[in-house]
Design an enzyme around this catalytic site. Structure first.
Site, short mmCIF file in Angstrom:
data_model
loop_
_atom_site.label_atom_id
_atom_site.label_comp_id
_atom_site.label_asym_id
_atom_site.label_seq_id
_atom_site.Cartn_x
_atom_site.Cartn_y
_atom_site.Cartn_z
N ASN A 60 11.54 -1.57 -4.25
CA ASN A 60 10.11 -1.28 -4.27
C ASN A 60 9.90 0.10 -4.89
OD1 ASN A 60 7.91 0.34 -2.59
ND2 ASN A 60 7.24 -1.79 -2.69
N HIS A 82 16.49 -6.01 -1.95
CA HIS A 82 15.07 -5.65 -1.91
C HIS A 82 14.89 -4.34 -2.67
CE1 HIS A 82 12.10 -2.89 0.12
NE2 HIS A 82 11.31 -3.88 -0.25
N GLY A 104 -6.37 -6.61 4.78
CA GLY A 104 -6.92 -7.67 3.95
C GLY A 104 -6.23 -7.82 2.62
#
Length: 305
Positions: A115, A113, A265
């Site tokens: 980021n 991973h 959202g």
């Protein structure tokens, strides 16, 4: 002197980084390619912006993986974010980053991973508030000491130009962050993790984020190349699927990025891109003492490499 904040330079770097990582991982796989899903927020939504989600499936090496770029902006921060940072209230903000997870098919190849991200909140007539974050971490199923040493040596080399203590600080931060308290174990063997980085000049912070982003494939690809042709049986495959369950637990229960994205959202498909295609749980499973499966637990505690 206040350093100039260059948002466009950051965005340009992130788009190039996504391209570069995808090319390197496609070359390593040798069969599958990333399929791009470009997306835009609809007018009238709380958040504006868009991104490029790229997913690889059913490759020779990678069962599934994704490399995501996103750039979103809004007129004001969600209340959940300003509760801890009241100075952000009433500021428009932008967040951009590249995040990726690769789930290999072969249990001897670790999951990885990475980021890197940039955040800025601006208000007319006031200095911007900005910071960088990021890191990379490795989750082996059948760990090899030499792989861990290579991974962490690469991390040390990345950090060295930025200060003698940076590796130790960001390695320890990674160990703390990728920890499952309900399992009393780390998610994997760690790597680097940093957030809220703005104590240096903008140029220096940006340079560090670039070094971490570009260092991911230097750390990961040699391990994949070394392990991808290792023979394995159904036993190892079942253990891999069982251990992937821990990855799911971390991502859905503990990961701040996942929770923040879902609560504000964000784009659900892109956020859940990090999930493995298959995982399994088994009640009260314990590997037999002395087996390679039992050996993994020795690695799931912070250690010096």
């Amino acid at each position: 002197m206040e350093s100039i904040v260059d948002k466009q330079a950051v965005k340009h770097f992130l788009l190039q980084l996504q391209d570069k990582i995808c090319q390197q991982l496609e070359a390593t796989d040798g069969q599958a390619q990333f399929i791009e899903d470009a997306w835009q927020r609809e007018p009238g939504e709380k958040l504006g912006g868009g991104g490029r989600t790229r997913v690889m499936r059913e490759g020779a090496v990678f069962e599934q993986g994704g490399v995501n770029f996103s750039h979103v902006f809004g007129e004001q921060m969600p209340a959940s974010a300003t509760a801890h940072r009241p100075e952000l209230a009433g500021r428009r903000f932008e967040a951009m980053g590249v995040s990726l997870v690769m789930h290999p098919k072969n249990p001897y190849v670790p999951t990885s991973h990475a980021n890197v991200r940039f955040f800025i909140a601006e208000k007319e007539g006031e200095a911007p508030i900005w910071w960088f974050g990021g890191g990379f971490d490795l989750t082996p199923f059948y760990p090899f000491v030499e792989d861990g040493q290579h991974w962490h040596q690469t991390a040390k080399n990345i950090c060295a130009p930025f200060g003698s203590e940076i590796y130790n600080e960001h390695k320890a931060w990674c160990d703390r962050y990728f920890y499952l308290p309900h399992r009393n174990e780390t998610r994997g063997i760690g790597g680097l993790f940093f957030d809220d980085l703005n104590e240096w000049s903008f140029e220096q912070c940006f340079a560090y984020m670039q070094a971490v982003g570009e260092g991911y494939t230097q750390a990961y690809v040699p391990i994949v190349e070394k392990r991808k042709n290792t023979p394995f049986t159904e036993r190892e495959r079942q253990f891999q699927l069982y251990r992937r369950g821990r990855y799911v637990e971390f991502n859905l229960v503990l990961d701040r990025g996942t929770l923040f994205g879902l609560q504000t959202g964000g784009r659900t498909e892109s956020i859940l891109m990090s999930m493995p295609p298959l995982a399994r749980w088994e009640y009260a499973y314990q590997p037999q003492a002395g087996t390679p499966e039992a050996k993994l637990s020795e690695f799931l505690v912070p250690r010096e490499w």
